[in-house]
Structure formats: C-alpha cells, structure tokens
Design a protein around this motif. Sequence first.
Motif, PDB file in Angstrom:
ATOM      1  N   LEU A   1       0.223   7.376  -2.425  1.00 45.64           N
ATOM      2  CA  LEU A   1      -1.187   7.185  -3.262  1.00 45.64           C
ATOM      3  C   LEU A   1      -2.446   7.482  -2.536  1.00 45.64           C
ATOM      4  O   LEU A   1      -2.003   7.408  -1.167  1.00 45.64           O
ATOM      5  CB  LEU A   1      -1.255   5.841  -3.751  1.00 45.64           C
ATOM      6  CG  LEU A   1      -0.243   5.375  -4.778  1.00 45.64           C
ATOM      7  CD1 LEU A   1      -0.293   3.910  -5.278  1.00 45.64           C
ATOM      8  CD2 LEU A   1       0.102   6.293  -6.013  1.00 45.64           C
TER       9      LEU A   1
ATOM     10  N   THR B   1      -5.755  -1.637  -6.413  1.00 42.34           N
ATOM     11  CA  THR B   1      -4.872  -2.120  -5.327  1.00 42.34           C
ATOM     12  C   THR B   1      -4.206  -3.538  -5.366  1.00 42.34           C
ATOM     13  O   THR B   1      -5.017  -4.413  -5.861  1.00 42.34           O
ATOM     14  CB  THR B   1      -5.293  -1.887  -3.970  1.00 42.34           C
ATOM     15  OG1 THR B   1      -6.336  -3.000  -3.768  1.00 42.34           O
ATOM     16  CG2 THR B   1      -5.802  -0.507  -4.005  1.00 42.34           C
ATOM     17  N   ASP B   2      -3.135  -3.792  -4.712  1.00 42.38           N
ATOM     18  CA  ASP B   2      -2.691  -4.962  -4.572  1.00 42.38           C
ATOM     19  C   ASP B   2      -3.710  -5.766  -3.986  1.00 42.38           C
ATOM     20  O   ASP B   2      -3.783  -7.144  -4.073  1.00 42.38           O
ATOM     21  CB  ASP B   2      -1.216  -4.806  -3.705  1.00 42.38           C
ATOM     22  CG  ASP B   2      -0.261  -6.245  -3.836  1.00 42.38           C
ATOM     23  OD1 ASP B   2      -0.553  -6.850  -4.673  1.00 42.38           O
ATOM     24  OD2 ASP B   2       0.250  -6.279  -2.625  1.00 42.38           O
TER      25      ASP B   2
ATOM     26  N   TYR C   1       0.643  -1.288  -9.252  1.00 44.28           N
ATOM     27  CA  TYR C   1       0.910   0.180  -8.785  1.00 44.28           C
ATOM     28  C   TYR C   1       2.088   0.591 -10.006  1.00 44.28           C
ATOM     29  O   TYR C   1       2.168   1.851 -10.112  1.00 44.28           O
ATOM     30  CB  TYR C   1       1.772   0.444  -7.507  1.00 44.28           C
ATOM     31  CG  TYR C   1       0.764  -0.061  -6.592  1.00 44.28           C
ATOM     32  CD1 TYR C   1      -0.417   0.524  -6.274  1.00 44.28           C
ATOM     33  CD2 TYR C   1       1.087  -1.131  -5.761  1.00 44.28           C
ATOM     34  CE1 TYR C   1      -1.218   0.252  -5.120  1.00 44.28           C
ATOM     35  CE2 TYR C   1       0.124  -1.523  -4.720  1.00 44.28           C
ATOM     36  CZ  TYR C   1      -0.954  -0.833  -4.568  1.00 44.28           C
ATOM     37  OH  TYR C   1      -1.827  -1.138  -3.536  1.00 44.28           O
TER      38      TYR C   1
ATOM     39  N   TYR D   1      -6.534   6.451  -1.939  1.00 45.15           N
ATOM     40  CA  TYR D   1      -7.400   5.132  -2.344  1.00 45.15           C
ATOM     41  C   TYR D   1      -8.923   5.463  -2.048  1.00 45.15           C
ATOM     42  O   TYR D   1      -9.230   6.175  -1.163  1.00 45.15           O
ATOM     43  CB  TYR D   1      -6.888   4.065  -1.137  1.00 45.15           C
ATOM     44  CG  TYR D   1      -5.394   3.643  -1.248  1.00 45.15           C
ATOM     45  CD1 TYR D   1      -4.893   2.626  -2.193  1.00 45.15           C
ATOM     46  CD2 TYR D   1      -4.380   4.434  -0.749  1.00 45.15           C
ATOM     47  CE1 TYR D   1      -3.584   2.363  -2.399  1.00 45.15           C
ATOM     48  CE2 TYR D   1      -3.200   4.229  -0.755  1.00 45.15           C
ATOM     49  CZ  TYR D   1      -2.643   3.058  -1.686  1.00 45.15           C
ATOM     50  OH  TYR D   1      -1.502   2.891  -1.771  1.00 45.15           O
TER      51      TYR D   1
ATOM     52  N   ASP E   1      -2.669   8.266  -8.126  1.00 43.85           N
ATOM     53  CA  ASP E   1      -1.531   8.833  -8.130  1.00 43.85           C
ATOM     54  C   ASP E   1      -1.760  10.116  -8.679  1.00 43.85           C
ATOM     55  O   ASP E   1      -1.756  10.268  -9.836  1.00 43.85           O
ATOM     56  CB  ASP E   1      -0.300   8.240  -8.855  1.00 43.85           C
ATOM     57  CG  ASP E   1       0.847   8.570  -8.480  1.00 43.85           C
ATOM     58  OD1 ASP E   1       1.041   9.748  -7.682  1.00 43.85           O
ATOM     59  OD2 ASP E   1       2.031   8.161  -9.124  1.00 43.85           O
TER      60      ASP E   1
ATOM     61  N   TRP F   1      -6.857   3.036  -6.599  1.00 45.89           N
ATOM     62  CA  TRP F   1      -5.859   4.059  -6.157  1.00 45.89           C
ATOM     63  C   TRP F   1      -5.665   5.077  -7.141  1.00 45.89           C
ATOM     64  O   TRP F   1      -5.947   5.038  -8.276  1.00 45.89           O
ATOM     65  CB  TRP F   1      -4.618   3.434  -5.965  1.00 45.89           C
ATOM     66  CG  TRP F   1      -3.864   2.481  -6.959  1.00 45.89           C
ATOM     67  CD1 TRP F   1      -3.928   1.479  -7.255  1.00 45.89           C
ATOM     68  CD2 TRP F   1      -2.952   3.251  -8.171  1.00 45.89           C
ATOM     69  NE1 TRP F   1      -3.133   0.906  -8.283  1.00 45.89           N
ATOM     70  CE2 TRP F   1      -2.690   2.086  -8.786  1.00 45.89           C
ATOM     71  CE3 TRP F   1      -2.694   4.535  -8.503  1.00 45.89           C
ATOM     72  CZ2 TRP F   1      -2.057   2.178 -10.088  1.00 45.89           C
ATOM     73  CZ3 TRP F   1      -1.817   4.637  -9.650  1.00 45.89           C
ATOM     74  CH2 TRP F   1      -1.528   3.621 -10.362  1.00 45.89           C
TER      75      TRP F   1
ATOM     76  N   THR G   1       0.876  -1.233  -0.017  1.00 41.45           N
ATOM     77  CA  THR G   1       0.002   0.044   0.006  1.00 41.45           C
ATOM     78  C   THR G   1       0.884   1.137  -0.048  1.00 41.45           C
ATOM     79  O   THR G   1       1.235   1.926   1.046  1.00 41.45           O
ATOM     80  CB  THR G   1      -0.997   0.105   1.248  1.00 41.45           C
ATOM     81  OG1 THR G   1      -1.541  -1.290   1.200  1.00 41.45           O
ATOM     82  CG2 THR G   1      -1.997   1.060   1.070  1.00 41.45           C
TER      83      THR G   1
ATOM     84  N   TRP H   1      -1.257  -0.025 -14.464  1.00 40.66           N
ATOM     85  CA  TRP H   1      -2.121   1.173 -14.340  1.00 40.66           C
ATOM     86  C   TRP H   1      -3.354   0.900 -15.331  1.00 40.66           C
ATOM     87  O   TRP H   1      -3.109   0.237 -16.201  1.00 40.66           O
ATOM     88  CB  TRP H   1      -1.453   2.462 -14.343  1.00 40.66           C
ATOM     89  CG  TRP H   1      -0.764   2.610 -15.582  1.00 40.66           C
ATOM     90  CD1 TRP H   1       0.387   2.035 -15.979  1.00 40.66           C
ATOM     91  CD2 TRP H   1      -1.326   3.226 -16.689  1.00 40.66           C
ATOM     92  NE1 TRP H   1       0.894   2.399 -17.389  1.00 40.66           N
ATOM     93  CE2 TRP H   1      -0.202   3.254 -17.659  1.00 40.66           C
ATOM     94  CE3 TRP H   1      -2.440   3.988 -16.988  1.00 40.66           C
ATOM     95  CZ2 TRP H   1      -0.314   3.951 -19.000  1.00 40.66           C
ATOM     96  CZ3 TRP H   1      -2.680   4.618 -18.413  1.00 40.66           C
ATOM     97  CH2 TRP H   1      -1.724   4.614 -19.073  1.00 40.66           C
TER      98      TRP H   1
END
Length: 127
Positions: free
Chosen positions: A7, A28-29, A95, A9, A17, A15, A3, A99
């Motif tokens: 960023l 997200t992961d 991330y 969320y 940026d 997310w 996380t 994207w």
Amino acid sequence: MKTPDNLLYNKTHEWADIDGDIAVVGITDFAQELLGDITFVELPGVGDTVAAGAEMGSIESVKAASELYAPVSGEVIAVNSALEDSPEKVNESPYEEGWLIKVRISSEPGNLLSATEYAELAASEEH
C-alpha cells in the motif's frame, strides 16, 4: 501496528491500494488505534470527486472526530456501505473489510509514502 508493504500512505493516516487506475482507500491501523472504537463514518457518494490532500469525509469514535483526507484524486466509484451499520469494521479490519471508498484515479498520485516511510512517521508521532 500493521503497515502492509503493498500500500501507499499519506501523512494524514489514510492508505491507497492502487491497481491500474483504481484505488481502494481506507485509514491505517495506526489511525484506528488512535481513534479507539469507531462509531460513525461519513463518506463521499458514488459519482463525487475527491482531490488528493483534500477533505473527503469524517470519522467519529468514542474519543474524537477526525477529518478524512483523500490520498488520490478522482471519481468515487464505490463506497463501503457495510460501514453504515457496522463502522467497527474499520477497527477490526482496517485494510480488508474496513476499506472506505474506491476511486477511479484521474491523475498520478503524488507525495504518498511507502510502508517504511509511513511506519517511521507513525513511530515519530507515538512519542
């Protein structure tokens, strides 16, 4: 679960940026882990507008299909076309290479979570 602190969320596991009036958006992961092997991503096109909190596309995996929700409002200025042939990039690098879209932000983003707040939310959903 990664996380990144830089960023912001949303509660639906996307997310943003944000750099000036441009936001790079992805999932997200935590979300890609829940989905499993991603097989298809449907995204808006360049020139489309997205609204924060509104559906902006969908993502499919071997386990499930899920809607994608925009964390910011604005005009889509780029789409990660590499995902058409290689949707697994979202699993491998959520991330960086995974994207989804880039948005020229039209209004101040609201209701986005910090990395700490998002990590707490994700941890509560794991149980």
